[in-house]
Design an enzyme around this catalytic site. Structure first.
Site, PDB file in Angstrom:
ATOM      1  N   HIS A  55       5.637 -11.634  14.790  1.00 17.69           N
ATOM      2  CA  HIS A  55       4.886 -10.270  14.680  1.00 17.69           C
ATOM      3  C   HIS A  55       3.850 -10.383  15.395  1.00 17.69           C
ATOM      4  O   HIS A  55       3.007 -11.098  15.194  1.00 17.69           O
ATOM      5  CB  HIS A  55       5.030  -9.833  13.427  1.00 17.69           C
ATOM      6  N   ASP A  79       6.485   2.143   2.480  1.00 12.22           N
ATOM      7  CA  ASP A  79       5.315   1.645   3.548  1.00 12.22           C
ATOM      8  C   ASP A  79       5.593   2.918   4.445  1.00 12.22           C
ATOM      9  O   ASP A  79       4.609   3.550   4.830  1.00 12.22           O
ATOM     10  CB  ASP A  79       5.758   0.486   4.347  1.00 12.22           C
ATOM     11  N   ARG A  93      -1.699   7.594   4.904  1.00 19.57           N
ATOM     12  CA  ARG A  93      -2.908   6.720   5.600  1.00 19.57           C
ATOM     13  C   ARG A  93      -3.318   7.465   6.972  1.00 19.57           C
ATOM     14  O   ARG A  93      -4.633   7.569   7.121  1.00 19.57           O
ATOM     15  CB  ARG A  93      -2.755   5.458   5.623  1.00 19.57           C
ATOM     16  N   SER A  96       1.411  -3.756   4.698  1.00 23.49           N
ATOM     17  CA  SER A  96       2.376  -2.818   5.450  1.00 23.49           C
ATOM     18  C   SER A  96       2.938  -3.623   6.375  1.00 23.49           C
ATOM     19  O   SER A  96       4.249  -3.548   6.293  1.00 23.49           O
ATOM     20  CB  SER A  96       1.330  -1.775   6.096  1.00 23.49           C
ATOM     21  N   LYS A 114       7.429  -5.353   6.040  1.00 21.92           N
ATOM     22  CA  LYS A 114       8.507  -5.057   7.106  1.00 21.92           C
ATOM     23  C   LYS A 114       9.263  -6.324   7.629  1.00 21.92           C
ATOM     24  O   LYS A 114      10.490  -6.289   7.562  1.00 21.92           O
ATOM     25  CB  LYS A 114       8.047  -4.245   8.302  1.00 21.92           C
TER      26      LYS A 114
END
Ligand code: URA
Ligand code: CA
Length: 433
Positions: free
Chosen positions: A82, A161, A168, A183, A187
């Site tokens: 990621h 999320d 947020r 968060s 995922k």
């Protein structure tokens, strides 16, 4: 249990129990707790932080709020990567076939992009015929057979999320380390990864502009991953300028092809080998990083990596001839050079400005449902630290219109030429594990 008490406890800087964290995440997902109470809690977290244990519990509560992708039918350790986001970040396109060529199973779930340029799926769709609309069974079979496949996001992943992130976004609580870390990690975990390599960006073009903040985010995510049984490490890399040279969908495919053939931009190649060798080691396909690096470098130079890319494209309907003939990719009608207005050394290439210019050309989506032009974008000829003479091309613009004054204005505003000497920024700052 009452939401009021949970808010009050966090407001006063106390640690929430696992039950309290589950209570608010489940309650919010099921619409039993209103936005205003969760907003107040998010703001309390923003100021009071969370312990490592709270962060891990929050992550798993979000994972378990929706579906969990079951990749257990794929043999081997599934390692996912990621990136916290960059401009023209072509690494996924390269890493997927590259680490697959070293025997690591890559079961990639990917998305479409918003802003800058497209997401990995948009970019892959620049290859004629390529598609990601395959069943989860076909996806698993492809990974078992070819070691690599890409699918669009399926199912109802981390609904908690999605709700929390939207809230947020409008309550000034995005920029909180425990909330960002949980968060992102929720995922990755819900997508079925056994192990995770994180590329945390820092520098002017990154979410975390300061190295200290990037390090804190990296440590937060690594701690969550390891606490919940996913072997996780992070590389902190530079985003003070775009990575590689190409920004734009088909242009990035072409750059990925060149890199997989062993002659890509130096920074992009080096970051892919660094991230890739970490993935190979986490997947237990090499005993140490040196061995993994050697294997990946050999695969780039021997043609094994680009062969793996062709097999991957063909298996999902794509025309693999693009690897030998990139002219088969979508081409723009016009190209323009951007001449330097003065001589000197390039001292800044503001990644966000370059990304915005690419979006103005049509390479990225302005809104979630808008279309994108796969052929347009920008290819840098100069990077920070390069000398340049007045009139020399700083970059090439690929456009489908010849009225690009607003784009050139944006590009000139994003590039600074200095009359002092400028060092190239480091590519990798440090690793966190
Ligand atoms: N990206 C995410 O996925 N979540 C955040 O909270 C911030 C950035
Ligand atoms: Ca790039």
């Amino acid at each position: 249990m009452r939401m009021y008490d949970i808010i009050e406890k966090k407001r006063d800087g106390k640690k929430l129990s696992n039950e309290e964290i589950r209570f608010f995440v489940d309650g919010y997902t099921n619409d039993n707790i209103p936005d205003y109470q969760v907003s107040a809690l998010m703001m309390a977290v923003f100021f009071q932080d969370m312990t490592e244990e709270e962060r891990a519990e929050l992550t798993m509560a979000m994972v378990e709020s929706g579906d969990l992708v079951d990749l257990s039918a794929i043999s081997g350790i599934k390692v996912d990567k990621h990136s916290t986001g960059g401009v023209g970040d072509t690494t996924t396109l390269i890493l997927a076939p590259l680490v697959a060529s070293a025997g690591v199973p890559v079961a990639k779930m990917s998305g479409r992009g918003l802003g800058h340029t497209g997401g990995t799926i948009d970019k892959l769709e620049a290859v004629p015929g390529f598609h990601v609309e395959i069943s989860i069974e076909a996806f698993i079979n492809l990974v078992n057979r070819n070691k690599v496949a890409v699918i669009g996001q399926t199912g109802n992943l981390t609904p908690a999320d999605k709700k929390l992130y939207s809230l947020r976004d409008v309550t000034a609580t995005v920029n909180s380390i425990p909330l960002i870390a949980s968060s992102i990690m929720s995922k990755k975990i819900a997508s079925g990864a056994d192990a995770i390599v994180l590329d945390v960006k820092t520098g002017a073009g990154a979410f975390m502009k300061e190295l200290d903040d990037a390090r804190e985010l990296a440590q937060a995510m690594v701690s969550i991953g390891n606490r919940v049984g996913r072997n996780t490490m992070a590389v902190i890399s530079d985003m003070s300028q775009p990575l590689g040279k190409a920004v734009g969908n088909a242009l990035e495919i072409k750059e990925a092809i060149e890199t997989l053939q062993g002659h890509g931009p130096e920074d992009l190649t080096e970051l892919c080998i660094e991230l890739g060798s970490q993935m190979v080691v986490l997947a237990n396909k090499a005993d140490n990083l040196d061995e993994a690096r050697k294997q990946l470098t050999d695969n780039l130079n021997s043609g094994k990596a680009i062969e793996q890319f062709k097999v991957f494209l063909e298996a999902q309907g794509g025309d693999a001839h693009v690897a030998d003939n990139p002219d088969l990719l979508p081409q723009s009608s016009y190209t323009f050079d951007l001449p330097a207005k003065e001589s000197g050394t390039v001292s800044e290439i503001e990644a966000e400005g370059i990304g915005t210019a690419a979006m103005m050309l049509g390479a990225g989506r302005k809104e979630k449902d808008s279309g994108i032009d796969l052929s347009v974008g920008i290819v840098l000829n100069k990077k920070i630290g390069d000398p340049v003479s007045k009139g020399e091309s700083l970059l090439k613009i690929h456009a489908n219109t010849d009225t690009i004054d607003d784009v050139t204005e944006k590009l000139y505003a994003s590039i600074v030429i200095s009359n002092r000497t400028v060092e190239k920024p480091p590519l990798i700052y440090e690793n966190v594990s």
